[in-house]
Design a protein around this motif. Structure first.
Motif, mmCIF file in Angstrom:
data_model
loop_
_atom_site.group_PDB
_atom_site.id
_atom_site.type_symbol
_atom_site.label_atom_id
_atom_site.label_comp_id
_atom_site.label_asym_id
_atom_site.label_seq_id
_atom_site.Cartn_x
_atom_site.Cartn_y
_atom_site.Cartn_z
ATOM 1 N N ARG A 80 11.880 10.393 -11.819
ATOM 2 C CA ARG A 80 12.475 9.048 -11.850
ATOM 3 C C ARG A 80 13.641 8.942 -10.867
ATOM 4 N NH1 ARG A 80 11.794 8.843 -18.289
ATOM 5 N NH2 ARG A 80 9.724 7.894 -18.322
ATOM 6 N N LYS A 81 14.427 9.995 -10.775
ATOM 7 C CA LYS A 81 15.546 9.999 -9.833
ATOM 8 C C LYS A 81 15.034 9.907 -8.398
ATOM 9 C CE LYS A 81 19.568 12.665 -8.423
ATOM 10 N NZ LYS A 81 20.285 13.924 -8.569
ATOM 11 N N GLU A 82 14.011 10.704 -8.087
ATOM 12 C CA GLU A 82 13.421 10.659 -6.747
ATOM 13 C C GLU A 82 12.864 9.279 -6.435
ATOM 14 O OE1 GLU A 82 10.455 13.648 -6.146
ATOM 15 O OE2 GLU A 82 11.888 15.284 -6.370
ATOM 16 N N GLN A 83 12.187 8.679 -7.401
ATOM 17 C CA GLN A 83 11.591 7.361 -7.190
ATOM 18 C C GLN A 83 12.682 6.321 -6.896
ATOM 19 O OE1 GLN A 83 9.666 5.581 -10.604
ATOM 20 N NE2 GLN A 83 8.212 4.487 -9.298
ATOM 21 N N LYS A 84 13.766 6.339 -7.639
ATOM 22 C CA LYS A 84 14.871 5.401 -7.402
ATOM 23 C C LYS A 84 15.491 5.607 -6.028
ATOM 24 C CE LYS A 84 16.194 4.530 -12.165
ATOM 25 N NZ LYS A 84 17.221 4.673 -13.197
ATOM 26 N N GLU A 85 15.669 6.855 -5.642
ATOM 27 C CA GLU A 85 16.260 7.144 -4.334
ATOM 28 C C GLU A 85 15.349 6.691 -3.207
ATOM 29 O OE1 GLU A 85 17.211 11.311 -4.461
ATOM 30 O OE2 GLU A 85 18.970 10.975 -5.730
ATOM 31 N N ARG A 86 14.040 6.918 -3.357
ATOM 32 C CA ARG A 86 13.078 6.461 -2.337
ATOM 33 C C ARG A 86 13.114 4.951 -2.210
ATOM 34 N NH1 ARG A 86 9.407 9.990 -4.432
ATOM 35 N NH2 ARG A 86 8.348 8.322 -5.541
ATOM 36 N N GLU A 87 13.131 4.261 -3.360
ATOM 37 C CA GLU A 87 13.151 2.795 -3.345
ATOM 38 C C GLU A 87 14.432 2.279 -2.718
ATOM 39 O OE1 GLU A 87 12.534 1.709 -7.433
ATOM 40 O OE2 GLU A 87 10.399 2.221 -7.369
ATOM 41 N N ALA A 88 15.560 2.916 -2.996
ATOM 42 C CA ALA A 88 16.836 2.492 -2.419
ATOM 43 C C ALA A 88 16.845 2.694 -0.903
ATOM 44 C CB ALA A 88 17.981 3.258 -3.063
ATOM 45 N N GLN A 89 16.321 3.826 -0.442
ATOM 46 C CA GLN A 89 16.272 4.089 0.994
ATOM 47 C C GLN A 89 15.379 3.084 1.709
ATOM 48 O OE1 GLN A 89 15.025 8.165 1.282
ATOM 49 N NE2 GLN A 89 17.098 8.979 1.014
ATOM 50 N N ARG A 90 14.248 2.774 1.118
ATOM 51 C CA ARG A 90 13.316 1.814 1.736
ATOM 52 C C ARG A 90 13.923 0.418 1.736
ATOM 53 N NH1 ARG A 90 8.677 3.922 3.161
ATOM 54 N NH2 ARG A 90 7.504 1.994 3.203
ATOM 55 N N ALA A 91 14.646 0.060 0.687
ATOM 56 C CA ALA A 91 15.279 -1.263 0.631
ATOM 57 C C ALA A 91 16.368 -1.377 1.693
ATOM 58 C CB ALA A 91 15.850 -1.513 -0.754
ATOM 59 N N LEU A 92 17.140 -0.313 1.892
ATOM 60 C CA LEU A 92 18.172 -0.321 2.931
ATOM 61 C C LEU A 92 17.569 -0.459 4.323
ATOM 62 C CD1 LEU A 92 20.702 2.409 1.715
ATOM 63 C CD2 LEU A 92 21.114 -0.038 1.932
ATOM 64 N N ALA A 93 16.425 0.147 4.510
ATOM 65 C CA ALA A 93 15.755 0.098 5.808
ATOM 66 C C ALA A 93 14.962 -1.199 5.972
ATOM 67 C CB ALA A 93 14.837 1.298 5.968
ATOM 68 N N GLY A 94 14.881 -2.007 4.915
ATOM 69 C CA GLY A 94 14.143 -3.266 4.979
ATOM 70 C C GLY A 94 12.640 -3.085 5.015
ATOM 71 N N GLU A 95 12.181 -1.984 4.468
ATOM 72 C CA GLU A 95 10.746 -1.693 4.465
ATOM 73 C C GLU A 95 10.110 -2.144 3.160
ATOM 74 O OE1 GLU A 95 10.356 2.466 5.221
ATOM 75 O OE2 GLU A 95 11.432 2.361 7.120
ATOM 76 N N ALA A 96 8.810 -2.217 3.178
ATOM 77 C CA ALA A 96 8.049 -2.599 1.980
ATOM 78 C C ALA A 96 8.133 -1.476 0.954
ATOM 79 C CB ALA A 96 6.596 -2.863 2.361
#
Length: 172
Positions: A35-51
Motif C-alpha cells: 500500500r505504501k508503494e502504491q501511494k508513492e507511485r501514484e504521488a510520483q505520477r501525479a506530480l509528473a502529470g501522468e496518467a
C-alpha cells in the motif's frame, strides 16, 4: 544515489530468512509495504502529470495473497515451521496458556502431539523458571503470592503454579 526498493517478493524472502513468520503476520507486513508503494507511485505520477499507473499491482491484497500462495507452494512459508520455532523459542520461559495465546494471535495452533508434549513438560518448565527467578522458597505469604503471580503471568496453569510453590515450600 537513491536506494533501490525491494520488490514484495524480495522483502518477503528477506523477512523469512531472518525468522519464521505466520501467514497472517507476513500478510500484514506485505500489505503495509504494498500500500505504501502504491501511494508513492501514484504521488510520483501525479506530480509528473501522468496518467494513473497501470504497471505494478493495482490491487495490493490480491497481489499479496498470490505471493503468499507462491511462498507456501515453494515451502518458503510454513505454518508448521512457524509453530515449531515459536514453541522452541518460548517453551523454556513460558507456560502453555501463554504459548497457546501467542500462537492464536498469529492465527495458528499447535498439533495435538505438540500440545501433549507441552502439557507433559509444563511442571518441569515452571520449576526451572521459578528456580532461575527466585531460587529459594518464599519466607512469608506475601512473597509466596508474588512468586505465584509471576508464574501465572508467565502463562503457567494455576494447578502447576500451586504445585511448584507448594513443592518449594516443602523444601524449606
Amino acid at each position: 544515489m537513491a536506494r533501490e526498493r525491494l520488490s514484495l517478493k524480495a522483502r518477503a524472502l528477506m523477512w523469512l530468512a531472518q525468522r519464521e513468520h505466520s501467514r497472517t503476520e507476513l500478510r500484514r507486513k506485505l500489505l503495509a509495504a504494498a500500500r505504501k508503494e502504491q501511494k508513492e507511485r501514484e504521488a510520483q505520477r501525479a506530480l509528473a502529470g501522468e496518467a494513473p499507473d497501470a504497471a505494478g499491482c493495482a490491487d495490493p491484497e490480491r497481489c499479496v495473497d498470490q505471493l503468499l500462495a507462491w511462498l507456501e507452494a515453494n515451502r518458503y512459508l510454513s505454518e508448521a515451521r512457524f509453530v515449531e520455532s515459536r514453541i522452541n523459542a518460548r517453551a523454556a520461559r513460558y507456560g502453555n496458556l501463554r504459548i497457546r495465546q501467542e500462537l492464536a494471535q498469529h492465527g495458528v495452533t499447535a498439533d495435538a502431539a505438540t500440545q501433549q508434549q507441552l502439557r507433559e513438560s509444563e511442571l518441569q518448565r515452571a520449576q526451572d523458571v521459578w528456580r532461575r527467578k527466585f531460587g529459594e522458597p518464599a519466607g512469608d505469604p506475601k512473597e509466596r503470592a508474588r512468586q505465584m503471580r509471576f508464574l501465572v503471568q508467565r502463562g503457567f496453569s494455576p494447578e502447576v503454579v500451586r504445585r511448584v510453590v507448594r513443592d518449594t515450600d516443602d523444601i524449606a
